[in-house]
Design an enzyme around this catalytic site. Structure first.
Site, PDB file in Angstrom:
ATOM      1  N   ASP A  13       0.819  -1.219   0.000  1.00  0.00           N
ATOM      2  CA  ASP A  13       0.000   0.000   0.000  1.00  0.00           C
ATOM      3  C   ASP A  13       0.852   1.266   0.000  1.00  0.00           C
ATOM      4  O   ASP A  13       0.450   2.297   0.532  1.00  0.00           O
ATOM      5  CB  ASP A  13      -0.960   0.026   1.210  1.00  0.00           C
ATOM      6  CG  ASP A  13      -1.767  -1.241   1.305  1.00  0.00           C
ATOM      7  OD1 ASP A  13      -2.305  -1.657   0.267  1.00  0.00           O
ATOM      8  OD2 ASP A  13      -1.847  -1.832   2.397  1.00  0.00           O
ATOM      9  N   LYS A  16       2.097   1.947  -5.130  1.00  0.00           N
ATOM     10  CA  LYS A  16       2.762   1.378  -6.320  1.00  0.00           C
ATOM     11  C   LYS A  16       1.957   1.613  -7.590  1.00  0.00           C
ATOM     12  O   LYS A  16       2.512   1.872  -8.637  1.00  0.00           O
ATOM     13  CB  LYS A  16       2.979  -0.129  -6.141  1.00  0.00           C
ATOM     14  CG  LYS A  16       4.094  -0.480  -5.182  1.00  0.00           C
ATOM     15  CD  LYS A  16       4.354  -1.973  -5.164  1.00  0.00           C
ATOM     16  CE  LYS A  16       3.223  -2.751  -4.545  1.00  0.00           C
ATOM     17  NZ  LYS A  16       2.977  -2.507  -3.127  1.00  0.00           N
ATOM     18  N   GLY A  40      -4.142  -4.616  -4.136  1.00  0.00           N
ATOM     19  CA  GLY A  40      -5.146  -3.616  -4.504  1.00  0.00           C
ATOM     20  C   GLY A  40      -4.438  -2.380  -5.006  1.00  0.00           C
ATOM     21  O   GLY A  40      -3.641  -1.788  -4.281  1.00  0.00           O
ATOM     22  N   HIS A  41      -4.669  -2.030  -6.243  1.00  0.00           N
ATOM     23  CA  HIS A  41      -4.052  -0.843  -6.813  1.00  0.00           C
ATOM     24  C   HIS A  41      -5.143   0.119  -7.264  1.00  0.00           C
ATOM     25  O   HIS A  41      -5.997  -0.256  -8.052  1.00  0.00           O
ATOM     26  CB  HIS A  41      -3.184  -1.204  -8.030  1.00  0.00           C
ATOM     27  CG  HIS A  41      -1.931  -1.932  -7.651  1.00  0.00           C
ATOM     28  ND1 HIS A  41      -1.140  -2.572  -8.570  1.00  0.00           N
ATOM     29  CD2 HIS A  41      -1.336  -2.106  -6.463  1.00  0.00           C
ATOM     30  CE1 HIS A  41      -0.110  -3.114  -7.943  1.00  0.00           C
ATOM     31  NE2 HIS A  41      -0.208  -2.847  -6.667  1.00  0.00           N
ATOM     32  N   GLN A 213       2.026  -6.248  -2.853  1.00  0.00           N
ATOM     33  CA  GLN A 213       2.341  -6.267  -1.415  1.00  0.00           C
ATOM     34  C   GLN A 213       3.628  -5.468  -1.160  1.00  0.00           C
ATOM     35  O   GLN A 213       3.904  -4.548  -1.904  1.00  0.00           O
ATOM     36  CB  GLN A 213       2.450  -7.703  -0.870  1.00  0.00           C
ATOM     37  CG  GLN A 213       1.132  -8.452  -0.842  1.00  0.00           C
ATOM     38  CD  GLN A 213       0.784  -9.125  -2.156  1.00  0.00           C
ATOM     39  OE1 GLN A 213       1.607  -9.794  -2.732  1.00  0.00           O
ATOM     40  NE2 GLN A 213      -0.425  -8.949  -2.622  1.00  0.00           N
TER      41      GLN A 213
HETATM   42  P1  IMP Z   1      -2.650 -12.933   2.172  1.00  0.00           P
HETATM   43  O1  IMP Z   1      -1.723 -12.366   1.147  1.00  0.00           O
HETATM   44  O2  IMP Z   1      -4.105 -12.741   1.808  1.00  0.00           O
HETATM   45  O3  IMP Z   1      -2.340 -14.352   2.525  1.00  0.00           O
HETATM   46  O4  IMP Z   1      -2.469 -12.089   3.531  1.00  0.00           O
HETATM   47  C1  IMP Z   1      -1.268 -12.141   4.296  1.00  0.00           C
HETATM   48  C2  IMP Z   1      -0.908 -10.768   4.852  1.00  0.00           C
HETATM   49  O5  IMP Z   1      -0.554  -9.910   3.773  1.00  0.00           O
HETATM   50  C3  IMP Z   1      -2.050 -10.054   5.577  1.00  0.00           C
HETATM   51  O6  IMP Z   1      -1.494  -9.302   6.643  1.00  0.00           O
HETATM   52  C4  IMP Z   1      -2.618  -9.121   4.518  1.00  0.00           C
HETATM   53  O7  IMP Z   1      -3.270  -8.007   5.102  1.00  0.00           O
HETATM   54  C5  IMP Z   1      -1.339  -8.726   3.817  1.00  0.00           C
HETATM   55  N1  IMP Z   1      -1.561  -8.303   2.429  1.00  0.00           N
HETATM   56  C6  IMP Z   1      -1.834  -9.073   1.358  1.00  0.00           C
HETATM   57  N2  IMP Z   1      -1.935  -8.337   0.248  1.00  0.00           N
HETATM   58  C7  IMP Z   1      -1.702  -7.071   0.586  1.00  0.00           C
HETATM   59  C8  IMP Z   1      -1.608  -5.834  -0.140  1.00  0.00           C
HETATM   60  O8  IMP Z   1      -1.763  -5.768  -1.365  1.00  0.00           O
HETATM   61  N3  IMP Z   1      -1.321  -4.730   0.592  1.00  0.00           N
HETATM   62  C9  IMP Z   1      -1.094  -4.783   1.935  1.00  0.00           C
HETATM   63  N4  IMP Z   1      -1.157  -5.899   2.655  1.00  0.00           N
HETATM   64  C10 IMP Z   1      -1.452  -7.040   1.987  1.00  0.00           C
END
Ligand code: IMP
Length: 401
Positions: A13, A16, A40-41, A213
């Site tokens: 977040d 990007k 999420g972009h 991420q």
């Molecule tokens: P997962 O990727 O859904 O397995 O989640 C694992 C961890 O990564 C959690 O803390 C999510 O909130 C975090 N996470 C996954 N995708 C994103 C992203 O695009 N931005 C920020 N945090 C993310």
């Protein structure tokens, strides 16, 4: 050499989407290489807001080609939904503009069910996005994944589903029927990504590899076990596409001017006071995917110095500097003693930086903050973002490729 990878140096977040979109202007091809629709972009382009999860950010520019690499885990139904949504906003998407690697593993309904049921068991809560990302990567490593090209061959698909069904205990016949219904919609995009991207590199095209991420969520280097299930570092751009690492020389580290995190896990500089609330409100810190509030805190230079090192960052894109505009004083974490942050305090600039496009027009104290970050993180800042719009940007280097 003309390839560039964009990664987040914090917990995701960092903004990007906007920077990739900006770089996409100079690029021919934009490639996702890890993660899935957990990302999420948000892209704000003139009066339109695009919310992308799985499609590469370049999709909104119709003269660009976009690619989903094998390092991604792909939910076929979610992809088709997202394609329809973006199309409904007036953007053309067809196989000349989107290619999916043959060897991309699929996220299937049992992955999502498993992810969500684990999250409901309170003692194992990670705060995932509940989209099946972790279980899909587990199946890839466990050699039970269904890959995109398996959709081509009904018998093979049935055999692969049998292996997964035995492990996960679901009705394979129903899922086979559901997959056969959508297979042509997906297969029209599936192709030999590694060969194609290497040929494009040979031809001197500019390719942007778009990370999702952030580095602190990397499965090896992040705050384990509170991480995502893929490698989010720049090196993954190579493994996740088949373009060798020595053909991707430039690494832009997207870095927020403060820190945020969604989900569980440690966060050294987290603020629980009015300043934390201020960052959250002014920065509109709500997750794009899940709508959860992001935790907010001061900039952590010890963390970003390390993530710049392990990613080989060649330039920092500093985002959301304007969110700090009203603060009288600003702290930077310069050391971490047993999880307790040691801060350095700088005076705030208390004037608006929103929309500034020239470095010289920034208040002197904002310049001092940025220059301190450069020194502490041992990297040059090459882009400064002063608002969500594409043109609310200071470019400190003309050619980033
Ligand atoms: P997962 O990727 O859904 O397995 O989640 C694992 C961890 O990564 C959690 O803390 C999510 O909130 C975090 N996470 C996954 N995708 C994103 C992203 O695009 N931005 C920020 N945090 C993310």
């Amino acid at each position: 050499m003309t390839n560039l990878v964009v990664i987040g140096t914090q917990w995701g977040d960092e903004g990007k989407g906007k920077v990739v979109d900006l770089l996409a202007e100079q690029a021919d091809i934009i490639v996702r290489f890890q993660g899935g629709h957990n990302a999420g972009h948000t892209l704000v382009i003139e009066d339109k807001v695009f919310k992308l999860s799985l499609l590469p950010s370049g999709i909104v520019r119709e003269d660009k080609i976009t690619v989903i690499g094998n390092g991604v885990v792909l939910d076929p139904w979610e992809l088709l939904k997202e394609i329809e949504l973006v199309k409904s906003q007036g953007v053309n998407i067809d196989p000349t503009r989107l290619m999916i690697a043959e060897n991309t593993p699929l996220i299937l309904p049992y992955h999502k069910a498993l992810d969500q049921s684990r999250e409901q068991a309170t003692d194992t809560k990670i705060g995932t996005t509940g989209r099946g990302i972790g279980p899909a990567y587990e199946d890839k490593a466990g050699r039970r994944a269904i890959k995109a090209s398996d959709l081509n061959d009904t018998r093979l698909l049935n055999d692969r589903l049998k292996v997964a069904a035995e492990y996960h205990d679901f009705d394979q016949r129903d899922l086979l029927v559901e997959l056969l219904e959508i297979r042509h919609d997906i297969l029209q995009y599936v192709g030999p990504v590694a060969e194609w991207l290497n040929a494009q590199t040979d031809a001197g095209k500019n390719i942007v590899f778009e990370g999702a991420q952030g580095s602190m969520l990397d499965v090896d280097f992040g705050t384990y076990p509170y991480v995502t299930s893929s490698n989010t570092l720049a090196g993954m751009a190579s493994i996740g596409t088949g373009v060798p690492h020595n053909r991707i020389p430039n690494v832009i580290g997207i870095t927020k001017a403060y820190t945020t995190r969604v989900g569980e896990g440690p966060m050294t500089t987290e603020l629980f006071d009015d300043i934390g609330n201020h960052l959250s409100t002014v920065g509109k810190e709500k997750g794009t995917v899940t709508g959860r509030d992001r935790r907010c805190g001061w900039f952590d230079a010890t963390q970003v110095r390390k993530t710049c090192m392990i990613n080989g960052v060649t330039g920092i894109a500093l985002t959301k500097i304007d969110v700090l505009d009203e603060l009288k004083s600003i702290k930077i974490c310069i050391d971490n003693v047993d999880g307790i942050p040691v801060y350095e305090e700088l005076p705030g600039w208390c004037t608006s930086t929103i929309g500034i496009t020239e470095y010289a027009d920034l208040p002197r104290l904002a310049q001092a903050y940025i220059e301190r970050i450069e020194i502490l993180c041992q990297r040059q800042v090459v882009i400064i973002s002063t608002g969500p719009e594409r043109d609310q940007t200071i470019l400190l280097k003309d050619n980033l490729f």
